[in-house]
Enzyme design. Sequence first.
Site, PDB file in Angstrom:
ATOM      1  N   SER A 139      -5.081  55.584  38.179  1.00 54.45           N
ATOM      2  CA  SER A 139      -5.481  55.620  40.053  1.00 54.45           C
ATOM      3  C   SER A 139      -6.205  54.267  39.849  1.00 54.45           C
ATOM      4  O   SER A 139      -6.334  53.855  38.285  1.00 54.45           O
ATOM      5  CB  SER A 139      -7.359  57.060  40.002  1.00 54.45           C
ATOM      6  OG  SER A 139      -7.639  56.139  40.133  1.00 54.45           O
ATOM      7  N   TYR A 152     -14.609  60.847  37.358  1.00 57.14           N
ATOM      8  CA  TYR A 152     -13.148  60.400  37.222  1.00 57.14           C
ATOM      9  C   TYR A 152     -12.605  59.402  36.801  1.00 57.14           C
ATOM     10  O   TYR A 152     -11.881  59.406  35.893  1.00 57.14           O
ATOM     11  CB  TYR A 152     -12.698  60.584  38.804  1.00 57.14           C
ATOM     12  CG  TYR A 152     -11.613  61.199  39.034  1.00 57.14           C
ATOM     13  CD1 TYR A 152     -10.458  61.795  39.235  1.00 57.14           C
ATOM     14  CD2 TYR A 152     -11.342  59.498  39.913  1.00 57.14           C
ATOM     15  CE1 TYR A 152      -9.231  61.753  39.507  1.00 57.14           C
ATOM     16  CE2 TYR A 152      -9.524  59.524  40.150  1.00 57.14           C
ATOM     17  CZ  TYR A 152      -8.872  61.012  40.040  1.00 57.14           C
ATOM     18  OH  TYR A 152      -8.028  60.781  41.006  1.00 57.14           O
TER      19      TYR A 152
HETATM   20  N1  LIG Z   1      -4.534  62.378  45.834  1.00 55.34           N
HETATM   21  C1  LIG Z   1      -5.255  61.224  45.388  1.00 55.34           C
HETATM   22  O1  LIG Z   1      -5.117  60.312  46.470  1.00 55.34           O
HETATM   23  C2  LIG Z   1      -4.455  61.032  44.097  1.00 55.34           C
HETATM   24  C3  LIG Z   1      -5.264  59.143  44.019  1.00 55.34           C
HETATM   25  C4  LIG Z   1      -5.267  58.781  42.974  1.00 55.34           C
HETATM   26  C5  LIG Z   1      -4.312  59.185  41.496  1.00 55.34           C
HETATM   27  N2  LIG Z   1      -4.488  61.034  42.033  1.00 55.34           N
HETATM   28  C6  LIG Z   1      -3.971  61.737  40.843  1.00 55.34           C
HETATM   29  O2  LIG Z   1      -3.130  62.535  40.913  1.00 55.34           O
HETATM   30  C7  LIG Z   1      -2.970  63.536  40.184  1.00 55.34           C
HETATM   31  C8  LIG Z   1      -2.733  64.994  41.400  1.00 55.34           C
HETATM   32  O3  LIG Z   1      -3.519  64.898  41.897  1.00 55.34           O
HETATM   33  P1  LIG Z   1      -3.552  65.263  42.976  1.00 55.34           P
HETATM   34  O4  LIG Z   1      -3.861  64.573  45.277  1.00 55.34           O
HETATM   35  O5  LIG Z   1      -2.068  66.394  44.158  1.00 55.34           O
HETATM   36  O6  LIG Z   1      -4.000  67.167  43.979  1.00 55.34           O
HETATM   37  P2  LIG Z   1      -4.516  68.357  44.024  1.00 55.34           P
HETATM   38  O7  LIG Z   1      -3.680  68.410  45.464  1.00 55.34           O
HETATM   39  O8  LIG Z   1      -6.106  68.966  44.059  1.00 55.34           O
HETATM   40  O9  LIG Z   1      -3.172  68.519  42.344  1.00 55.34           O
HETATM   41  C9  LIG Z   1      -4.322  69.345  41.567  1.00 55.34           C
HETATM   42  C10 LIG Z   1      -3.333  69.515  40.586  1.00 55.34           C
HETATM   43  O10 LIG Z   1      -3.863  69.720  39.158  1.00 55.34           O
HETATM   44  C11 LIG Z   1      -3.503  71.463  38.966  1.00 55.34           C
HETATM   45  N3  LIG Z   1      -4.585  71.631  37.577  1.00 55.34           N
HETATM   46  C12 LIG Z   1      -5.798  70.914  37.737  1.00 55.34           C
HETATM   47  N4  LIG Z   1      -7.346  71.149  36.488  1.00 55.34           N
HETATM   48  C13 LIG Z   1      -6.362  71.969  35.616  1.00 55.34           C
HETATM   49  C14 LIG Z   1      -5.493  72.210  34.444  1.00 55.34           C
HETATM   50  N5  LIG Z   1      -6.575  72.437  34.177  1.00 55.34           N
HETATM   51  N6  LIG Z   1      -4.540  72.525  34.364  1.00 55.34           N
HETATM   52  C15 LIG Z   1      -3.593  72.951  34.953  1.00 55.34           C
HETATM   53  N7  LIG Z   1      -3.272  71.904  35.998  1.00 55.34           N
HETATM   54  C16 LIG Z   1      -4.965  72.471  36.531  1.00 55.34           C
HETATM   55  C17 LIG Z   1      -4.054  72.239  40.017  1.00 55.34           C
HETATM   56  O11 LIG Z   1      -3.259  73.344  39.716  1.00 55.34           O
HETATM   57  P3  LIG Z   1      -4.093  74.200  39.219  1.00 55.34           P
HETATM   58  O12 LIG Z   1      -5.688  74.400  39.784  1.00 55.34           O
HETATM   59  O13 LIG Z   1      -2.745  75.454  40.101  1.00 55.34           O
HETATM   60  O14 LIG Z   1      -4.229  74.628  37.702  1.00 55.34           O
HETATM   61  C18 LIG Z   1      -2.910  71.692  41.069  1.00 55.34           C
HETATM   62  O15 LIG Z   1      -1.971  71.136  40.972  1.00 55.34           O
HETATM   63  C19 LIG Z   1      -3.683  64.017  39.679  1.00 55.34           C
HETATM   64  O16 LIG Z   1      -4.328  63.170  38.292  1.00 55.34           O
HETATM   65  C20 LIG Z   1      -5.268  62.984  40.525  1.00 55.34           C
HETATM   66  O17 LIG Z   1      -5.782  62.114  39.878  1.00 55.34           O
HETATM   67  C21 LIG Z   1      -4.604  61.361  43.091  1.00 55.34           C
END
Ligand SMILES: NC(=O)c1ccc[n+]([C@@H]2O[C@H](COP(=O)([O-])OP(=O)(O)OC[C@H]3O[C@@H](n4cnc5c(N)ncnc54)[C@H](OP(=O)(O)O)[C@@H]3O)[C@@H](O)[C@H]2O)c1
Length: 249
Positions: A139, A152
């Site tokens: 990120s 974060y």
């Molecule tokens: N969206 C953005 O703008 C953005 C920007 C930069 C980076 N990112 C990164 O991209 C990645 C995915 O984010 P996203 O936007 O797709 O978020 P999201 O929709 O909130 O999805 C997060 C995922 O992580 C899983 N997760 C959370 N805690 C977990 C645990 N303890 N064990 C196993 N799985 C876990 C959740 O599944 P369960 O709850 O079912 O476990 C879910 O599948 C993250 O690392 C985030 O920091 C996102």
Amino acid sequence: MDLTGKTALITGASRGIGAETARAFAQAGAKVALVARSADATAELAGEIGQSAVAIPCDVTRYWEVEKAVQTCVAAHGGLDILVNNAGAIEPIGRMAEIDPDRWGDVIDINLKGVFNGMRAALPMMLNAGGGTILTIGSGAAHRPTEAWSAYCASKAGAFMLTRMLDLEYRAAGIRALSLSPGTVATQMQRDIKASGINEISRLDWSAHIPPDWPARALVWMCGTDADDYLGDEVSLRDDDLRARIGLG
Ligand SMILES: NC(=O)c1ccc[n+]([C@@H]2O[C@H](COP(=O)([O-])OP(=O)(O)OC[C@H]3O[C@@H](n4cnc5c(N)ncnc54)[C@H](OP(=O)(O)O)[C@@H]3O)[C@@H](O)[C@H]2O)c1
């Protein structure tokens, strides 16, 4: 990219970027292992993808569960060539004097320790096989303090260092370690950020976010030698030239 014959384990595959990544890897020919805590959601996605997908309930904060997930993936698909460390959390959002210390630590456990757990569990298998690719979702927050996101930002900075460490220690043994900084992506995480109302990211218009299949397609591209310029480093989707190179936009 043709990933036929490869197996990828994707953490956080129950929704958002992880679910799209599972679809994109399967479409590229890979067998996929879908890891998350929400067993129903990953089982449903595995059903949608078909025979080449297996759903594995797992909390990435517990090392023994991640180790078991790797073993289950190998038993189901015969190996592990690619690990995508995607599972992540942003909440609790709040300034440092107000945040609950235990909940602060939960973010570190998922975003930093969870990434280490994935690397640690996958490495013996990959080293035995002569190599592998380990991709971690980073990120911009790893490099820039962002108000009310101390857990974060600190966790993503640490996770980026783990990619650099992995490259330093294991590139010569055939491990390809790369980080992906996707920019802002239209997922549940951005809905949570918007709901917080704190800082400039929460005030972005929804149309500013890229769709989750863009990082998914970038991750597929990162499995190929075309991305080798970025080994031990970060691929940023804010870079227009790079987006064009990957064929996004
Ligand atoms: N969206 C953005 O703008 C953005 C920007 C930069 C980076 N990112 C990164 O991209 C990645 C995915 O984010 P996203 O936007 O797709 O978020 P999201 O929709 O909130 O999805 C997060 C995922 O992580 C899983 N997760 C959370 N805690 C977990 C645990 N303890 N064990 C196993 N799985 C876990 C959740 O599944 P369960 O709850 O079912 O476990 C879910 O599948 C993250 O690392 C985030 O920091 C996102």
